[in-house]
Design a protein around this motif. Structure first.
Motif, PDB file in Angstrom:
ATOM      1  N   GLU A 131       1.982 -24.604 -22.011  1.00 41.58           N
ATOM      2  CA  GLU A 131       1.741 -24.431 -20.758  1.00 41.58           C
ATOM      3  C   GLU A 131       1.954 -22.990 -20.459  1.00 41.58           C
ATOM      4  OE1 GLU A 131      -0.076 -26.400 -18.695  1.00 41.58           O
ATOM      5  OE2 GLU A 131      -0.294 -27.694 -20.419  1.00 41.58           O
ATOM      6  N   PHE A 132       2.116 -22.111 -21.061  1.00 40.50           N
ATOM      7  CA  PHE A 132       2.490 -20.640 -20.878  1.00 40.50           C
ATOM      8  C   PHE A 132       1.312 -19.883 -21.060  1.00 40.50           C
ATOM      9  CE2 PHE A 132       3.711 -16.436 -22.246  1.00 40.50           C
ATOM     10  CZ  PHE A 132       4.887 -15.999 -21.305  1.00 40.50           C
ATOM     11  N   ALA A 133       1.068 -18.785 -20.152  1.00 39.65           N
ATOM     12  CA  ALA A 133      -0.054 -17.987 -20.474  1.00 39.65           C
ATOM     13  C   ALA A 133       0.196 -16.511 -19.834  1.00 39.65           C
ATOM     14  CB  ALA A 133      -1.164 -18.661 -19.280  1.00 39.65           C
ATOM     15  N   ILE A 134      -0.684 -15.539 -20.088  1.00 40.62           N
ATOM     16  CA  ILE A 134      -0.741 -14.134 -19.948  1.00 40.62           C
ATOM     17  C   ILE A 134      -2.145 -14.149 -19.236  1.00 40.62           C
ATOM     18  CG2 ILE A 134      -0.764 -11.877 -20.733  1.00 40.62           C
ATOM     19  CD1 ILE A 134       1.050 -12.638 -22.825  1.00 40.62           C
ATOM     20  N   ALA A 135      -1.981 -13.444 -18.067  1.00 39.38           N
ATOM     21  CA  ALA A 135      -3.332 -13.302 -17.306  1.00 39.38           C
ATOM     22  C   ALA A 135      -3.055 -12.051 -16.682  1.00 39.38           C
ATOM     23  CB  ALA A 135      -3.351 -14.342 -16.029  1.00 39.38           C
ATOM     24  N   ARG A 136      -4.600 -11.391 -16.677  1.00 44.44           N
ATOM     25  CA  ARG A 136      -4.953 -10.151 -15.891  1.00 44.44           C
ATOM     26  C   ARG A 136      -5.689 -10.432 -14.520  1.00 44.44           C
ATOM     27  NH1 ARG A 136      -9.485  -6.481 -16.085  1.00 44.44           N
ATOM     28  NH2 ARG A 136     -10.367  -7.848 -17.688  1.00 44.44           N
ATOM     29  N   LEU A 137      -5.116  -9.929 -13.465  1.00 47.32           N
ATOM     30  CA  LEU A 137      -5.453 -10.572 -12.337  1.00 47.32           C
ATOM     31  C   LEU A 137      -5.557  -9.132 -11.088  1.00 47.32           C
ATOM     32  CD1 LEU A 137      -2.605 -10.999 -10.576  1.00 47.32           C
ATOM     33  CD2 LEU A 137      -2.796 -12.998 -12.063  1.00 47.32           C
ATOM     34  N   LYS A 138      -6.114  -9.211 -10.063  1.00 46.33           N
ATOM     35  CA  LYS A 138      -6.233  -8.530  -9.070  1.00 46.33           C
ATOM     36  C   LYS A 138      -4.995  -8.535  -8.263  1.00 46.33           C
ATOM     37  CE  LYS A 138     -11.333  -8.135  -8.750  1.00 46.33           C
ATOM     38  NZ  LYS A 138     -12.373  -8.238  -7.734  1.00 46.33           N
ATOM     39  N   ALA A 139      -4.285  -7.408  -7.953  1.00 40.99           N
ATOM     40  CA  ALA A 139      -2.999  -7.565  -7.224  1.00 40.99           C
ATOM     41  C   ALA A 139      -3.003  -8.335  -5.844  1.00 40.99           C
ATOM     42  CB  ALA A 139      -2.394  -6.161  -7.035  1.00 40.99           C
ATOM     43  N   PRO A 140      -2.275  -9.551  -5.615  1.00 44.01           N
ATOM     44  CA  PRO A 140      -2.309 -10.204  -4.557  1.00 44.01           C
ATOM     45  C   PRO A 140      -1.909  -9.546  -3.401  1.00 44.01           C
ATOM     46  CG  PRO A 140      -1.269 -11.577  -6.464  1.00 44.01           C
ATOM     47  CD  PRO A 140      -1.465  -9.923  -6.768  1.00 44.01           C
ATOM     48  N   ASP A 141      -2.395  -9.637  -2.016  1.00 42.99           N
ATOM     49  CA  ASP A 141      -2.374  -8.996  -1.012  1.00 42.99           C
ATOM     50  C   ASP A 141      -0.994  -8.878  -0.409  1.00 42.99           C
ATOM     51  OD1 ASP A 141      -4.787  -8.175  -0.852  1.00 42.99           O
ATOM     52  OD2 ASP A 141      -5.486  -9.899   0.686  1.00 42.99           O
ATOM     53  N   PRO A 142      -0.185 -10.027  -0.724  1.00 43.32           N
ATOM     54  CA  PRO A 142       1.177  -9.969  -0.004  1.00 43.32           C
ATOM     55  C   PRO A 142       2.339  -9.203  -0.866  1.00 43.32           C
ATOM     56  CG  PRO A 142       0.434 -12.251  -0.295  1.00 43.32           C
ATOM     57  CD  PRO A 142      -0.519 -11.222  -0.800  1.00 43.32           C
ATOM     58  N   ILE A 143       1.948  -8.740  -1.977  1.00 43.79           N
ATOM     59  CA  ILE A 143       2.825  -7.769  -2.949  1.00 43.79           C
ATOM     60  C   ILE A 143       2.411  -6.179  -2.726  1.00 43.79           C
ATOM     61  CG2 ILE A 143       3.385  -9.626  -4.237  1.00 43.79           C
ATOM     62  CD1 ILE A 143       2.169  -8.282  -6.702  1.00 43.79           C
ATOM     63  N   VAL A 144       0.865  -5.838  -2.278  1.00 45.95           N
ATOM     64  CA  VAL A 144       0.765  -4.635  -2.182  1.00 45.95           C
ATOM     65  C   VAL A 144       1.415  -3.763  -1.227  1.00 45.95           C
ATOM     66  CG1 VAL A 144      -1.413  -3.219  -1.268  1.00 45.95           C
ATOM     67  CG2 VAL A 144      -1.741  -5.469  -2.452  1.00 45.95           C
ATOM     68  N   GLY A 145       1.501  -2.427  -1.841  1.00 39.34           N
ATOM     69  CA  GLY A 145       2.511  -1.559  -0.948  1.00 39.34           C
ATOM     70  C   GLY A 145       3.920  -1.744  -1.378  1.00 39.34           C
ATOM     71  N   LEU A 146       4.191  -2.798  -2.226  1.00 43.70           N
ATOM     72  CA  LEU A 146       5.851  -2.973  -2.301  1.00 43.70           C
ATOM     73  C   LEU A 146       6.074  -2.483  -3.677  1.00 43.70           C
ATOM     74  CD1 LEU A 146       6.242  -6.231  -0.504  1.00 43.70           C
ATOM     75  CD2 LEU A 146       6.672  -3.995   0.339  1.00 43.70           C
ATOM     76  N   PRO A 147       7.327  -2.210  -3.971  1.00 43.21           N
ATOM     77  CA  PRO A 147       7.715  -2.004  -5.400  1.00 43.21           C
ATOM     78  C   PRO A 147       7.969  -3.474  -5.862  1.00 43.21           C
ATOM     79  CG  PRO A 147       9.482  -1.382  -3.879  1.00 43.21           C
ATOM     80  CD  PRO A 147       8.236  -1.551  -2.797  1.00 43.21           C
ATOM     81  N   LEU A 148       8.134  -3.494  -7.221  1.00 44.59           N
ATOM     82  CA  LEU A 148       8.282  -5.013  -7.622  1.00 44.59           C
ATOM     83  C   LEU A 148       9.756  -5.472  -7.554  1.00 44.59           C
ATOM     84  CD1 LEU A 148       6.353  -4.664 -11.182  1.00 44.59           C
ATOM     85  CD2 LEU A 148       5.813  -5.824  -9.219  1.00 44.59           C
ATOM     86  N   ILE A 149      10.755  -4.756  -7.268  1.00 46.79           N
ATOM     87  CA  ILE A 149      12.208  -5.060  -7.128  1.00 46.79           C
ATOM     88  C   ILE A 149      12.033  -5.652  -5.687  1.00 46.79           C
ATOM     89  CG2 ILE A 149      12.912  -2.826  -6.120  1.00 46.79           C
ATOM     90  CD1 ILE A 149      15.572  -3.534  -7.427  1.00 46.79           C
ATOM     91  N   THR A 150      11.155  -5.090  -4.693  1.00 50.35           N
ATOM     92  CA  THR A 150      11.148  -5.694  -3.386  1.00 50.35           C
ATOM     93  C   THR A 150      10.352  -7.169  -3.283  1.00 50.35           C
ATOM     94  OG1 THR A 150      11.559  -3.601  -2.261  1.00 50.35           O
ATOM     95  CG2 THR A 150      10.617  -5.413  -1.002  1.00 50.35           C
TER      96      THR A 150
END
Length: 215
Positions: free
Chosen positions: A145-164
């Motif tokens: 049930e584990f996976a690796i995926a390539r996807l377009k960046a979801p809107d809620p995290i756009v403009g933010l650093p990953l730590i945030t």
């Protein structure tokens, strides 16, 4: 050359497996009862024979007992599929991959000696269904049930650093890397800021990745 591999059944699935093994440096013995398929693959694989792989005597004559592994790519004829796995198991082949058409077929294959059972049509169906999601661009799932995926960046995290954005804490997925238009792939770090057109490579449980791509 790597050790030889038998591919029994040269339909679409078996043919793709055989060609890929050849490119990877394996000696490949392709076998099928259909003379047309045997002719089509002649010259493309190390060796191609018209043979009934359900017969252990035939397999012995072909020298299969000395092979590293075998792939039973016979899907439509369940009896032939099971008998081929049984014959290979009786020869002492310990690495047998077999194509199954349904769960019952898979259980029989496992009980007769298949060490790995695959459902290519089912996997492809699931893959297509997931990629119908406009944000999911590519998807590789694993058996746990584990996976690796390539996807377009979801809107809620756009403009933010990953730590945030705290993707791992909030969504149970890990952003492994980022591909930006016109730039090379970069490994993600806590300070990586996500832009609107970024493509992300993420890892996690399938259900969590599906939810993350839909936020």
């Amino acid at each position: 050359m790597r050790k030889p591999v038998l591919v029994a059944g040269l339909g679409r699935f078996g043919g793709a497996v055989a060609h890929t093994l050849e490119r990877m440096g394996h000696e490949v013995l392709g076998a099928d009862t259909d003379p047309r398929l045997v002719q089509d693959f002649a010259g493309e694989l190390t060796k191609v024979v018209e043979a009934d792989c359900t017969d252990i005597g035939t397999l012995q004559q072909l020298g299969v007992a000395d092979f590293e592994a075998a792939v039973v790519a016979i899907g439509s004829d369940i009896e032939a599929s099971v008998l081929t796995v049984l014959a290979l198991s009786d020869l002492g082949i310990t690495n047998i991959w077999a194509k199954a058409t349904n769960d019952k077929h898979a259980r029989i294959l496992e009980r007769t000696g298949a060490t790995h059972v695959v459902f290519p049509e089912q996997r492809m169906g699931e893959r297509v269904a997931r990629l119908l999601n406009e944000r999911l661009l590519d998807f590789i799932s694993f058996g746990d049930e584990f996976a690796i995926a390539r996807l377009k960046a979801p809107d809620p995290i756009v403009g933010l650093p990953l730590i945030t954005s705290e993707c791992r804490k909030k969504f149970d997925v890990t952003v492994v890397g980022v591909k930006r238009e016109g730039e090379n792939f970069i490994h993600a770090v806590p300070d990586t800021i996500i832009f609107a057109d970024d493509e992300l490579v993420v890892s996690g449980r399938i259900a969590d990745i599906e939810k993350f791509s839909a936020i």
